[in-house]
Design a protein around this motif. Structure first.
Motif, PDB file in Angstrom:
ATOM      1  N   ILE A   1      46.707  92.544  32.759  1.00 37.09           N
ATOM      2  CA  ILE A   1      45.979  91.478  33.455  1.00 37.09           C
ATOM      3  C   ILE A   1      44.737  91.152  32.646  1.00 37.09           C
ATOM      4  CG2 ILE A   1      44.792  90.799  35.566  1.00 37.09           C
ATOM      5  CD1 ILE A   1      46.465  92.895  37.068  1.00 37.09           C
ATOM      6  N   ASN A   2      44.646  89.902  32.193  1.00 38.05           N
ATOM      7  CA  ASN A   2      43.463  89.499  31.450  1.00 38.05           C
ATOM      8  C   ASN A   2      42.378  89.021  32.390  1.00 38.05           C
ATOM      9  OD1 ASN A   2      43.907  90.042  28.728  1.00 38.05           O
ATOM     10  ND2 ASN A   2      45.270  88.272  28.551  1.00 38.05           N
ATOM     11  N   VAL A   3      41.166  88.976  31.875  1.00 39.29           N
ATOM     12  CA  VAL A   3      40.029  88.588  32.703  1.00 39.29           C
ATOM     13  C   VAL A   3      40.160  87.133  33.140  1.00 39.29           C
ATOM     14  CG1 VAL A   3      38.453  87.917  30.822  1.00 39.29           C
ATOM     15  CG2 VAL A   3      37.534  88.849  32.954  1.00 39.29           C
ATOM     16  N   THR A   4      40.844  86.318  32.302  1.00 40.55           N
ATOM     17  CA  THR A   4      41.075  84.936  32.688  1.00 40.55           C
ATOM     18  C   THR A   4      42.386  84.450  32.089  1.00 40.55           C
ATOM     19  OG1 THR A   4      40.144  82.713  32.780  1.00 40.55           O
ATOM     20  CG2 THR A   4      39.758  83.947  30.758  1.00 40.55           C
ATOM     21  N   ARG A   5      42.854  83.341  32.605  1.00 42.69           N
ATOM     22  CA  ARG A   5      44.107  82.767  32.119  1.00 42.69           C
ATOM     23  C   ARG A   5      43.979  81.264  32.310  1.00 42.69           C
ATOM     24  NH1 ARG A   5      49.171  82.056  34.885  1.00 42.69           N
ATOM     25  NH2 ARG A   5      50.943  82.258  33.490  1.00 42.69           N
ATOM     26  N   SER A   6      44.152  80.508  31.232  1.00 46.95           N
ATOM     27  CA  SER A   6      43.909  79.069  31.303  1.00 46.95           C
ATOM     28  C   SER A   6      44.914  78.375  32.214  1.00 46.95           C
ATOM     29  CB  SER A   6      44.014  78.451  29.908  1.00 46.95           C
ATOM     30  OG  SER A   6      43.032  79.005  29.067  1.00 46.95           O
ATOM     31  N   SER A   7      44.410  77.430  33.002  1.00 53.01           N
ATOM     32  CA  SER A   7      45.310  76.597  33.796  1.00 53.01           C
ATOM     33  C   SER A   7      45.933  75.565  32.871  1.00 53.01           C
ATOM     34  CB  SER A   7      44.564  75.820  34.874  1.00 53.01           C
ATOM     35  OG  SER A   7      43.473  76.524  35.342  1.00 53.01           O
ATOM     36  N   LEU A   8      47.136  75.150  33.192  1.00 48.98           N
ATOM     37  CA  LEU A   8      47.774  74.071  32.444  1.00 48.98           C
ATOM     38  C   LEU A   8      48.517  73.173  33.425  1.00 48.98           C
ATOM     39  CD1 LEU A   8      49.393  75.815  29.308  1.00 48.98           C
ATOM     40  CD2 LEU A   8      47.581  74.092  29.281  1.00 48.98           C
ATOM     41  N   PRO A   9      48.554  71.859  33.124  1.00 44.38           N
ATOM     42  CA  PRO A   9      49.442  70.995  33.904  1.00 44.38           C
ATOM     43  C   PRO A   9      50.874  71.329  33.489  1.00 44.38           C
ATOM     44  CG  PRO A   9      48.524  69.787  32.052  1.00 44.38           C
ATOM     45  CD  PRO A   9      47.887  71.142  32.026  1.00 44.38           C
ATOM     46  N   SER A  10      51.871  70.761  34.138  1.00 43.29           N
ATOM     47  CA  SER A  10      53.237  71.012  33.676  1.00 43.29           C
ATOM     48  C   SER A  10      53.381  70.367  32.289  1.00 43.29           C
ATOM     49  CB  SER A  10      54.251  70.428  34.656  1.00 43.29           C
ATOM     50  OG  SER A  10      54.286  69.027  34.535  1.00 43.29           O
ATOM     51  N   PHE A  11      54.307  70.912  31.524  1.00 43.97           N
ATOM     52  CA  PHE A  11      54.563  70.397  30.173  1.00 43.97           C
ATOM     53  C   PHE A  11      54.918  68.907  30.244  1.00 43.97           C
ATOM     54  CE2 PHE A  11      57.555  69.995  26.493  1.00 43.97           C
ATOM     55  CZ  PHE A  11      56.616  70.189  25.504  1.00 43.97           C
ATOM     56  N   GLN A  12      55.738  68.555  31.240  1.00 44.92           N
ATOM     57  CA  GLN A  12      56.166  67.159  31.421  1.00 44.92           C
ATOM     58  C   GLN A  12      54.974  66.248  31.714  1.00 44.92           C
ATOM     59  OE1 GLN A  12      57.567  69.793  32.770  1.00 44.92           O
ATOM     60  NE2 GLN A  12      59.647  69.780  31.927  1.00 44.92           N
ATOM     61  N   GLU A  13      54.075  66.744  32.565  1.00 41.09           N
ATOM     62  CA  GLU A  13      52.932  65.902  32.939  1.00 41.09           C
ATOM     63  C   GLU A  13      52.069  65.587  31.713  1.00 41.09           C
ATOM     64  OE1 GLU A  13      50.423  67.452  36.085  1.00 41.09           O
ATOM     65  OE2 GLU A  13      49.019  65.771  35.891  1.00 41.09           O
ATOM     66  N   TYR A  14      51.839  66.623  30.890  1.00 33.45           N
ATOM     67  CA  TYR A  14      51.005  66.405  29.698  1.00 33.45           C
ATOM     68  C   TYR A  14      51.712  65.463  28.715  1.00 33.45           C
ATOM     69  CZ  TYR A  14      47.904  67.265  25.747  1.00 33.45           C
ATOM     70  OH  TYR A  14      47.023  67.098  24.713  1.00 33.45           O
ATOM     71  N   CYS A  15      53.019  65.683  28.524  1.00 35.74           N
ATOM     72  CA  CYS A  15      53.782  64.834  27.587  1.00 35.74           C
ATOM     73  C   CYS A  15      53.723  63.371  28.021  1.00 35.74           C
ATOM     74  CB  CYS A  15      55.236  65.294  27.495  1.00 35.74           C
ATOM     75  SG  CYS A  15      55.395  66.830  26.584  1.00 35.74           S
TER      76      CYS A  15
ATOM     77  N   PRO B   1      38.909  90.214  36.640  1.00 36.34           N
ATOM     78  CA  PRO B   1      39.878  89.133  36.409  1.00 36.34           C
ATOM     79  C   PRO B   1      39.855  88.116  37.544  1.00 36.34           C
ATOM     80  CG  PRO B   1      40.870  91.232  35.854  1.00 36.34           C
ATOM     81  CD  PRO B   1      39.529  91.536  36.473  1.00 36.34           C
ATOM     82  N   LEU B   2      39.852  86.863  37.193  1.00 37.68           N
ATOM     83  CA  LEU B   2      39.884  85.791  38.193  1.00 37.68           C
ATOM     84  C   LEU B   2      40.473  84.539  37.569  1.00 37.68           C
ATOM     85  CD1 LEU B   2      39.220  84.356  40.854  1.00 37.68           C
ATOM     86  CD2 LEU B   2      36.866  84.112  40.090  1.00 37.68           C
ATOM     87  N   TYR B   3      41.603  84.116  38.117  1.00 35.90           N
ATOM     88  CA  TYR B   3      42.191  82.824  37.760  1.00 35.90           C
ATOM     89  C   TYR B   3      43.105  82.405  38.899  1.00 35.90           C
ATOM     90  CZ  TYR B   3      45.473  86.263  35.718  1.00 35.90           C
ATOM     91  OH  TYR B   3      46.277  87.349  35.502  1.00 35.90           O
ATOM     92  N   ALA B   4      43.449  81.113  38.900  1.00 34.03           N
ATOM     93  CA  ALA B   4      44.152  80.545  40.064  1.00 34.03           C
ATOM     94  C   ALA B   4      45.441  81.298  40.381  1.00 34.03           C
ATOM     95  CB  ALA B   4      44.426  79.068  39.829  1.00 34.03           C
ATOM     96  N   ASP B   5      46.191  81.686  39.339  1.00 33.15           N
ATOM     97  CA  ASP B   5      47.494  82.296  39.587  1.00 33.15           C
ATOM     98  C   ASP B   5      47.466  83.818  39.636  1.00 33.15           C
ATOM     99  OD1 ASP B   5      48.915  79.920  39.875  1.00 33.15           O
ATOM    100  OD2 ASP B   5      49.011  79.661  37.694  1.00 33.15           O
ATOM    101  N   LEU B   6      46.283  84.397  39.756  1.00 34.22           N
ATOM    102  CA  LEU B   6      46.216  85.855  39.862  1.00 34.22           C
ATOM    103  C   LEU B   6      46.792  86.263  41.227  1.00 34.22           C
ATOM    104  CD1 LEU B   6      45.239  88.569  38.650  1.00 34.22           C
ATOM    105  CD2 LEU B   6      43.010  88.152  39.689  1.00 34.22           C
ATOM    106  N   ALA B   7      47.840  87.103  41.190  1.00 30.53           N
ATOM    107  CA  ALA B   7      48.512  87.491  42.438  1.00 30.53           C
ATOM    108  C   ALA B   7      47.609  88.404  43.264  1.00 30.53           C
ATOM    109  CB  ALA B   7      49.823  88.197  42.111  1.00 30.53           C
ATOM    110  N   LEU B   8      47.681  88.257  44.583  1.00 28.99           N
ATOM    111  CA  LEU B   8      46.832  89.082  45.443  1.00 28.99           C
ATOM    112  C   LEU B   8      47.191  90.563  45.315  1.00 28.99           C
ATOM    113  CD1 LEU B   8      46.452  86.843  48.636  1.00 28.99           C
ATOM    114  CD2 LEU B   8      44.988  86.972  46.611  1.00 28.99           C
ATOM    115  N   ARG B   9      48.448  90.858  45.033  1.00 28.48           N
ATOM    116  CA  ARG B   9      48.803  92.280  44.831  1.00 28.48           C
ATOM    117  C   ARG B   9      48.152  92.816  43.549  1.00 28.48           C
ATOM    118  NH1 ARG B   9      53.365  89.561  43.377  1.00 28.48           N
ATOM    119  NH2 ARG B   9      53.835  89.861  41.180  1.00 28.48           N
TER     120      ARG B   9
END
Ligand SMILES: *Cc1c(COP(=O)(O)O)cnc(C)c1O
Length: 368
Positions: free
Chosen positions: A7-21, A349-357
């Motif tokens: 688990i890293n301290v942070t993890r970059s958010s990304l839009p979907s690949f399709q959305e960015y394309c 660690p804190l990022y949007a997709d960090l699981a509560l478990r």
């Protein structure tokens, strides 16, 4: 408890690949890749609205935005600032030919203590550069009244405060200029990027020129500028990320609540609390280990053994960086509260997709 994945301290958010394309597709038609293109204009407008900012200028990163703000305001001499910050704040001051004068911090918000500013003001002081640490807003009212009394400029390093507002006022509206960073690790990002927000419309032309080599017309270069332009691919990433920001912040909020459930009321652990009447952005989760059964460094090691990366942020203080060895006024002993906090704090660690478990595993690793 064994954590399966690192688990890293942070993890970059990304839009979907399709959305960015989809967002970058028309760049193959226009071939307009940088220099205030269409995406750049859209992002500037979107951000003005989101940040409720009267004026806004985009940059290729937050650090250069800070350096250009200092240049555009014509600052010289001494700038009162905090040593409890990322390298960028202090480096920007020194690289701009100014001298940082270090003010100690408030032990609860970790931001500059306004009570300690006045005694640092000299005839050489031209500005104050405070930092909204972890998204905690500085005491903007008191800082402004000191600035007004002594005719000083105020530049906020608001790199942590994207989306934060207090009493309905966005963080983009304080002082003369505020700098936001859109680095990949920040709550909102454009891979690398940043902006300045300000009220004085006259600054726009000057800032736009300075970040483009000082070019003011087809055959005229009227100031000594450099290059700090944001390109269209960065802007497109920002346009996509902004669409999802509220949802991302809400997810971060859920992670923060879980941490609070598990770690509040533990002896020797101090959690950061949301300031009164403040809408937070949940950018970081700092924990002060002071009188806990393990020291900050021991907790850091315990977590590392479980594959969990926490961050000693901010440590060391900028006034103790080796690159400033022997320079006058760089003395961490002169800012004892900042020194204490820097040696006891850890951001978890804190990022949007960090699981509560995973939050549970992190807390167990700390408490066991
Ligand atoms: C991230 C950050 C910066 C620098 O921003 P970049 O966009 O990475 O150049 C400056 N100050 C603080 C407090 C930061 O966290």
């Amino acid at each position: 408890m064994i954590v399966q994945q690192k688990i890293n301290v942070t993890r970059s958010s990304l839009p979907s690949f399709q959305e960015y394309c989809k967002e970058i597709q028309d760049l193959w038609e226009t071939r307009w890749l940088t220099n205030a293109g269409v995406k750049h204009k859209v992002l500037e407008d979107d951000l003005k609205e989101f940040l409720v900012a009267k004026c806004l200028t985009l940059y290729t990163n937050g650090h250069l935005a800070l350096e250009y703000a200092i240049q555009a305001l014509g600052l010289r001499g001494e700038i009162i600032t905090t040593p409890f910050t990322f390298a960028s704040t202090t480096q920007a001051i020194i690289r701009s030919g100014c001298t940082p004068v270090f003010c100690d911090i408030d032990p609860l918000t970790y931001t500059m203590d306004p009570q300690k500013i006045e005694c640092l003001i000299s005839e050489k002081t031209t500005a104050i550069m405070p930092v909204h640490v972890y998204g905690n807003l500085c005491n903007v009212k008191e800082i402004q009244s000191i600035a007004d009394k002594f005719s000083l400029k105020v530049i906020y390093d608001a790199a942590h405060a994207f989306g934060v507002s207090q009493k309905g006022i966005s963080a983009a509206n304080f002082g003369d200029v505020s700098m936001f960073s859109f680095h990949a690790t920040k709550v909102f990002h454009t891979i690398e990027g940043g902006c300045l927000t300000y009220h004085d419309e006259a600054l726009t032309k000057r800032l736009d020129e300075l970040k483009n080599f000082g070019i003011s017309g087809p055959e005229e270069v009227s100031s000594i500028g450099g290059n700090a332009k944001m390109n269209e691919f960065q802007a497109a990433m920002g346009i996509c990320n902004l669409r999802h920001l509220d949802a991302e912040i809400a997810k971060r909020g859920a992670v923060v609540s879980r941490y609070h459930e598990r770690l509040s009321n533990v002896k020797g652990i101090r959690l950061n609390s949301v300031q009164p009447e403040t809408k937070p952005n949940h950018a970081y989760f700092p924990v002060l280990f002071d009188g806990f059964k393990y020291t900050r460094d021991e907790v850091f090691e315990k977590l590392a053994k479980e594959g969990i990366t926490a961050r000693k942020y901010f440590y060391p203080l900028t006034n103790s960086f080796t690159c400033y060895n022997g320079m006058e006024g760089f003395d961490p002993d002169a800012t004892p509260i900042a020194q204490h906090v820097a040696s006891h704090i850890l951001t978890l660690p804190l990022y949007a997709d960090l699981a509560l478990r995973d939050v549970d595993s992190i807390c167990s690793a700390i408490l066991d």
